[in-house]
Design a protein around this motif. Structure first.
Motif, short mmCIF file in Angstrom:
data_model
loop_
_atom_site.label_atom_id
_atom_site.label_comp_id
_atom_site.label_asym_id
_atom_site.label_seq_id
_atom_site.Cartn_x
_atom_site.Cartn_y
_atom_site.Cartn_z
N GLU A 297 0.83 -1.20 0.00
CA GLU A 297 0.00 0.00 0.00
C GLU A 297 0.86 1.25 0.00
N PHE A 298 1.93 1.26 0.78
CA PHE A 298 2.83 2.41 0.84
C PHE A 298 4.27 1.91 0.79
N ILE A 299 5.13 2.72 0.18
CA ILE A 299 6.56 2.44 0.15
C ILE A 299 7.28 3.66 0.70
N GLU A 300 8.17 3.43 1.64
CA GLU A 300 8.87 4.52 2.31
C GLU A 300 10.20 4.82 1.62
N THR A 301 10.54 6.09 1.58
CA THR A 301 11.81 6.48 0.99
C THR A 301 12.98 5.91 1.76
N THR A 302 14.04 5.61 1.04
CA THR A 302 15.31 5.27 1.68
C THR A 302 16.41 6.24 1.24
N LEU A 303 16.00 7.36 0.65
CA LEU A 303 16.98 8.38 0.28
C LEU A 303 17.65 8.94 1.53
N PRO A 304 18.87 9.41 1.41
CA PRO A 304 19.55 10.04 2.56
C PRO A 304 19.00 11.45 2.79
N HIS A 305 17.76 11.51 3.28
CA HIS A 305 17.07 12.80 3.34
C HIS A 305 17.70 13.77 4.32
N GLN A 306 18.33 13.24 5.36
CA GLN A 306 18.99 14.16 6.29
C GLN A 306 20.17 14.87 5.63
N THR A 309 18.41 17.51 3.25
CA THR A 309 17.83 18.67 3.93
C THR A 309 18.91 19.49 4.65
N GLY A 310 20.01 18.85 5.01
CA GLY A 310 21.08 19.55 5.71
C GLY A 310 22.20 20.05 4.83
N ALA A 311 22.01 19.95 3.51
CA ALA A 311 23.09 20.31 2.59
C ALA A 311 23.25 21.82 2.41
N GLY A 312 22.28 22.60 2.89
CA GLY A 312 22.40 24.05 2.80
C GLY A 312 22.21 24.59 1.40
N VAL A 411 16.63 24.65 -10.95
CA VAL A 411 17.37 23.52 -11.53
C VAL A 411 18.73 23.38 -10.85
N ASP A 412 19.42 24.48 -10.64
CA ASP A 412 20.74 24.40 -10.00
C ASP A 412 20.62 23.82 -8.59
N GLN A 413 19.57 24.18 -7.87
CA GLN A 413 19.39 23.61 -6.53
C GLN A 413 19.07 22.12 -6.62
N THR A 414 18.30 21.73 -7.61
CA THR A 414 18.00 20.32 -7.81
C THR A 414 19.29 19.53 -8.04
N VAL A 415 20.14 20.06 -8.90
CA VAL A 415 21.43 19.40 -9.17
C VAL A 415 22.23 19.29 -7.88
N ALA A 416 22.23 20.35 -7.06
CA ALA A 416 22.97 20.32 -5.80
C ALA A 416 22.42 19.27 -4.85
N LEU A 417 21.10 19.10 -4.83
CA LEU A 417 20.49 18.10 -3.96
C LEU A 417 20.80 16.68 -4.43
N VAL A 418 20.82 16.46 -5.73
CA VAL A 418 21.20 15.15 -6.25
C VAL A 418 22.67 14.87 -5.93
N ARG A 419 23.51 15.88 -6.05
CA ARG A 419 24.92 15.70 -5.68
C ARG A 419 25.06 15.34 -4.21
N ALA A 420 24.30 16.01 -3.34
CA ALA A 420 24.37 15.70 -1.91
C ALA A 420 23.90 14.28 -1.63
N ALA A 421 22.83 13.85 -2.31
CA ALA A 421 22.36 12.49 -2.12
C ALA A 421 23.38 11.47 -2.62
N GLY A 422 23.96 11.75 -3.78
CA GLY A 422 24.96 10.84 -4.33
C GLY A 422 26.19 10.72 -3.44
N ALA A 423 26.59 11.83 -2.83
CA ALA A 423 27.74 11.81 -1.92
C ALA A 423 27.45 11.02 -0.66
N ALA A 424 26.17 11.01 -0.24
CA ALA A 424 25.78 10.32 0.98
C ALA A 424 25.39 8.86 0.75
N ALA A 425 25.27 8.47 -0.50
CA ALA A 425 24.79 7.11 -0.80
C ALA A 425 25.73 6.05 -0.23
#
Length: 425
Positions: A297-306, A309-312, A411-425
């Motif tokens: 019914e629901f699937i929870e994220t496993t992204l490194p959301h902290q 959200t903390g990437a500034g 778009v630039d912020q989106t790219v920065a957030l993907v970079r932060a997630a990739g670094a935390a993976a």
């Protein structure tokens, strides 16, 4: 998929002469043949004193020659196999050119490089032309459908998600523009972000992170045909040669905020898509890929959301959204809907994930349903909603400096957030 004659969208189209850029097609194209509702928007008339937006965006983006070349080459094809090769080449060229233009590696057209709309309308003109193509050899509908898929998968990046060896692999998706009936000028910053992200390579300590991206359609039928699973599945399968280290679906959300969605739900609300179609129902299984039974019914994220959200990053705040909407056990679809941020209730039945029950929610659900079913439970996955755009107040202005700057910042912020997630993976 519902088809309609190319000029049957609304009565006003019949009274508007074609713009100069909409020249008469080659003889092998039958403009009276049926197209999709989405493709018929190509002929949206110009407002009084304005321009025909689809043709204008293709022209000012520098993609006019690509549209013309596909039309010309279709008329020369002599077999279904040569058509398949041709369409794969044209789709690949369109995607790679759009990525290179977006990233500033080539200069094309007169509008800013962050604009995703020239690719959207050029690709849509391509699928229209393939649908209206009358070849010199017999071509059944199943074969035409396969050719359309070949072209679309190449022109959306789905056929080009390979990674080099020795890198951390991040695979993301964006979306086409949508809600075009009310605003034909629409861009989608998630699709624009995908163009910026494809091939992005950066260092994280001693490791190299590489990103690949695709652009998904805003059509229920496209999702039913398995495009989400076809995009992500090859990198999630057991024994995959290039296994993903993180997957993320991205779409446009609310204005002024970037949101990591904690939950995706199993219900599609049926809001009309780009083909003006929609039906409220459970998200169907995908062809060609294993599916869980029963479906979660629901699937929870496993992204490194902290980390995200903390990437500034800025200009918009980034938050985690825990909200869901559900029916009490056994009451779907007529029971009372309960929305809250406490996670799924025992036996609760999904009505909406945090991001609603449109195709953005479904992209997260499908990608991560497959991720779990294929056993890739250690791969982080989830969805990011990014800030919506605000269009020029003058309806005759297709793009202005404020709009371009707003989209570029998002778009630039989106790219920065993907970079932060990739670094935390």
């Amino acid at each position: 998929m519902r088809l309609l004659p190319v000029l049957a969208v609304c009565a006003t189209l019949l009274s508007v002469p074609q713009a100069a850029s909409a020249a008469a097609p080659p003889a092998c194209l039958d403009r009276g043949a049926a197209v999709t509702y989405e493709e018929s928007r190509i002929e949206t008339p110009a407002p009084p004193g304005g321009t025909r937006v689809p043709y204008h965006l293709v022209d000012v983006g520098g993609f006019g020659p690509y549209v013309a070349a596909l039309q010309r080459d279709l008329c020369r094809v002599s077999s279904a196999e040569s058509a398949r090769r041709l369409l794969e080449q044209h789709g690949t060229r369109l995607w790679q050119t759009a990525v290179a233009r977006a990233q500033g590696r080539i200069r094309m057209g007169t509008i800013d490089r962050y604009d995703d709309r020239p690719l959207y309308w050029s690709r849509l003109m391509g699928t229209r032309d393939i649908r209206q193509w009358r070849p010199r050899f017999p071509l059944g509908e199943a074969d035409r459908t396969a050719l359309l898929r070949t072209y679309e998968y190449a022109a959306r990046g789905v056929a080009h998600t390979s990674f080099s060896d020795g890198v951390r692999r991040v695979l993301v998706s964006g979306f086409d523009p949508y809600q075009l009936n009310g605003e034909i000028r629409r861009s989608n910053p998630s699709g624009a972000s995908a163009l910026q992200l494809d091939g992005l390579t950066y260092r994280d300590g001693d490791e190299t992170v590489r990103v690949r991206s695709v652009v998904l359609p805003v059509t229920w039928s496209g999702f039913d045909a398995g495009i989400v699973e076809d995009a992500f599945g090859p990198h999630l399968s057991p024994g995959a040669r290039e296994p993903a280290d993180l997957i993320m679906t991205i779409s446009q959300g609310n204005r002024g905020v970037m949101v990591v969605e904690q939950w995706a739900g199993a219900w599609r609300g049926g809001f009309p898509d780009n083909n003006n179609e929609g039906e409220a129902e459970l998200i169907p299984p995908a062809p060609r890929w294993p599916q869980p039974s029963p479906t979660p019914e629901f699937i929870e994220t496993t992204l490194p959301h902290q980390a995200m959200t903390g990437a500034g990053t800025g200009p918009w705040p980034t938050t985690l959204n825990p909200r869901i909407c559900e029916w009490p056990a056994g009451t779907r679809p007529s029971g009372p809907v309960q929305c809250h941020g406490n996670g799924p209730s025992p036996g609760g039945q999904a009505q909406a994930g945090g991001g609603g029950n449109y195709l953005s929610n479904e992209s997260m659900y499908r990608a991560n349903r497959l991720r779990r079913e294929l056993g890739a439970t250690g791969v982080p996955g989830g969805h990011l909603h990014i800030s919506a755009l605000v269009y020029p107040s003058d309806p005759l202005v297709v793009i202005d400096d404020a709009f371009a700057a707003d989209r570029a910042a998002t778009v630039d912020q989106t790219v920065a957030l993907v970079r932060a997630a990739g670094a935390a993976a």
